[in-house]
Design a protein around this motif. Structure first.
Motif, short mmCIF file in Angstrom:
data_model
loop_
_atom_site.label_atom_id
_atom_site.label_comp_id
_atom_site.label_asym_id
_atom_site.label_seq_id
_atom_site.Cartn_x
_atom_site.Cartn_y
_atom_site.Cartn_z
N LEU A 1 0.85 -1.16 0.04
CA LEU A 1 -0.13 -0.01 0.09
C LEU A 1 0.79 1.36 -0.12
O LEU A 1 1.88 1.10 0.69
CB LEU A 1 -0.75 -0.09 1.34
N ILE A 2 0.29 2.42 -0.80
CA ILE A 2 1.10 3.66 -0.80
C ILE A 2 0.13 4.55 -0.19
O ILE A 2 -1.04 4.65 -0.78
CB ILE A 2 1.51 4.16 -2.03
N LEU A 3 0.40 5.23 0.83
CA LEU A 3 -1.07 6.22 1.43
C LEU A 3 -0.01 7.71 1.17
O LEU A 3 0.91 8.20 1.80
CB LEU A 3 -0.87 5.93 2.65
N PHE A 4 -1.04 8.58 0.58
CA PHE A 4 -0.55 9.91 0.37
C PHE A 4 -1.35 10.66 1.50
O PHE A 4 -2.73 10.55 1.54
CB PHE A 4 -0.86 10.24 -0.90
N GLY A 5 -0.68 11.71 1.95
CA GLY A 5 -1.42 12.58 3.15
C GLY A 5 -2.31 13.74 2.01
O GLY A 5 -2.17 13.83 0.99
N PRO B 1 -1.74 -1.31 -4.75
CA PRO B 1 -2.87 -0.22 -4.57
C PRO B 1 -2.41 1.17 -3.82
O PRO B 1 -1.30 1.06 -3.07
CB PRO B 1 -3.63 -0.89 -3.66
N PHE B 2 -2.93 2.17 -4.09
CA PHE B 2 -2.70 3.56 -3.36
C PHE B 2 -4.08 4.01 -2.69
O PHE B 2 -4.99 3.85 -3.43
CB PHE B 2 -2.07 4.30 -4.04
N ALA B 3 -3.78 4.84 -1.58
CA ALA B 3 -4.96 5.38 -0.90
C ALA B 3 -4.57 6.83 -0.48
O ALA B 3 -3.31 7.18 -0.52
CB ALA B 3 -5.29 4.48 0.12
N LYS C 1 -7.17 11.15 4.72
CA LYS C 1 -7.63 12.65 5.06
C LYS C 1 -6.93 13.50 5.99
O LYS C 1 -7.02 14.71 6.02
CB LYS C 1 -9.38 12.42 5.68
N THR C 2 -6.20 12.79 7.04
CA THR C 2 -5.36 13.87 7.81
C THR C 2 -3.82 13.72 7.45
O THR C 2 -3.35 14.35 6.25
CB THR C 2 -5.28 13.33 9.28
N SER C 3 -2.85 12.99 7.79
CA SER C 3 -1.72 12.79 7.42
C SER C 3 -1.27 11.20 7.34
O SER C 3 -1.93 10.62 8.04
CB SER C 3 -0.35 13.23 8.07
N ALA C 4 -0.53 10.80 6.24
CA ALA C 4 -0.28 9.34 6.17
C ALA C 4 0.69 9.01 7.30
O ALA C 4 0.47 7.94 7.83
CB ALA C 4 0.54 9.17 4.78
#
Length: 440
Positions: free
Chosen positions: A135-139, A165-167, A170-173
């Motif tokens: 997973l890649i999580l963007f802030g 997958p990436f997501a 809504k706050t910070s990663a």
């Protein structure tokens, strides 16, 4: 005359001698070719093994989750959740597993993800690798600014898979990764795969991979939606459960206590590589219906009185049909067939008769039509994005790809006339058709 014959005989003898010499010279050439072929056949298998640059498992640090946040002065904060390998033959009865199989996440500030990996080698005693990234999580701040600058180098990197997958957080990663504590899974890689499978089945969130994002960037008139993560303020005790009767489908605002402090629900809407809107979990279910990629889902409606809740279990029957007329204004007609089972009728009203069933189907059709039309108007007209995408249904109306590319699709969307017609068919009322009756 004799001289002429002697010249002819001499010429013939020379030709024969030259031919013999050529055949004799061919023998070493054939031997040399065969020798080279044999050497090549012997050496090639050893060169293909790849053992010369192998790395043992004990020498690698597998990043299972990568978080990317905006930092001051054009920098980014890269957060690594590193998986901790567990010996499967260790037996049971020992120490209990950690909430996540891994140490605390590591955050490094750098100009790029690649530079963060280089800097990580100065504090992590193993080689950092993305080969098992799940997973890649963007802030939120970075996603609204644009993520193409940070995704493009990853696609070039050989260790990176485009199916990851990436997501969007809504706050910070960084905070989401630090707070993430699953209830059941102990593997940080497995839990992300399970979330993707579960949200795909329930419809409360999309599944978006880097390949789909790259395809949408390269193709005209096409956008994507990505899963949305947020920290639940009630679980972290930043808020108390309210006395209001409203139910929220927004990530981070679902009123609950206990469990994982992080919610995954709803979707982040991208225009190009920038986030421009957020959808709730309820809106995402309707969007998945329009995409035609959802097999099963559950959805609740309130009919008239708030106490009269009706719950449906949706089943995929046929894909929705889109009809687009390139007129002034643009006309979009959508036909959405829906098969459903009734799983909840809070009022206790009997809809099992033919007339009552038809009445219920008409009422639910009207609710679906209103909500889907509002969702399409929000995406196409207000947000100016096409995440389904509907533009694929107008390709056949252009002679060349260049004409399709040059068509001002989004400009035409500003005053588009959208009509939605759902065709709901109630298959059954669960295991009991008629509601329970109280004693007189």
């Amino acid at each position: 005359m004799m001289a002429r014959k002697q010249r002819m005989n001499c010429t013939g003898w020379n030709r024969s001698r030259i031919a013999v010499v050529d055949r004799v010279c061919e023998v070493p050439g054939r031997v040399w070719k065969r020798l080279c072929t044999m050497v090549w056949l012997v050496v090639t298998p050893f060169a293909m093994t790849g053992c010369y640059d192998r790395q043992e498992l004990e020498q690698q640090a597998f990043v299972s989750v990568l978080g990317v946040d905006k930092a001051p002065d054009g920098l980014i904060d890269c957060t690594f959740r590193i998986a901790l390998p567990v010996n499967p033959t260790g037996g049971g009865g020992g120490k209990s597993a950690e909430p996540l199989a891994g140490k605390e996440p590591v955050t490094i500030r750098a100009h790029s993800i690649n530079e963060a990996m280089v800097l990580a080698s100065g504090s992590i005693e193993r080689n950092v690798t993305f080969s098992h990234l799940s997973l890649i999580l963007f802030g939120d701040d970075l996603a609204k600014q644009g993520i193409l600058k940070y995704v493009q180098p990853l696609i070039r990197y050989r260790e990176f898979r485009r199916t990851v997958p990436f997501a969007v957080a809504k706050t910070s990663a960084k905070d989401c990764i630090a707070q993430f504590a699953p209830m059941l899974d102990t593997s940080s890689a497995r839990v992300n795969d399970n979330i993707a499978v579960m949200t795909n089945r329930s419809g409360i969130g999309p599944v978006c991979r880097l390949h789909e994002f790259a395809t949408a960037i390269e193709n005209p008139h096409q956008d994507v939606v990505a899963p949305l993560y947020d920290i639940n303020k009630y679980v972290t005790k930043q808020a108390e459960l309210s006395d209001q009767s409203a139910v929220s489908y927004q990530a981070g605002q679902v009123e609950r206590t206990g469990g994982n402090p992080v919610d995954w629900m709803g979707a982040a809407v991208f225009r190009g590589d920038k986030v421009v809107d957020y959808l709730s979990g309820h809106d995402t279910i309707l969007l998945r219906l329009l995409e035609g990629g959802m097999n099963k889902a559950k959805i609740d409606f309130t009919s008239g009185d708030k106490s009269d809740d009706i719950g449906l279990a949706l089943h995929k029957e046929h894909a929705p049909r889109f009809s687009v007329t390139l007129s002034r204004p643009l006309q979009i007609r959508v036909h959405v067939p829906i098969d459903a089972d009734v799983v909840n009728i809070a009022s206790g009203k009997d809809y099992s008769g033919n007339a009552q069933r038809y009445e219920l189907e008409q009422m639910l059709d009207q609710k679906f039509n209103t909500q889907i039309e509002a969702l399409l108007h929000r995406l196409l007209v207000h947000d100016q994005v096409d995440v389904i995408p509907i533009s694929r249904y107008i390709r056949g109306q252009f002679l060349t790809y260049q004409q399709f590319d040059a068509y001002p699709w989004m400009q035409k969307m500003k005053d588009a006339k959208i009509t939605v017609e759902t065709d709901l068919h109630i298959r059954r009322f669960g295991v009991q058709n008629q509601p329970l009756r109280t004693k007189a």
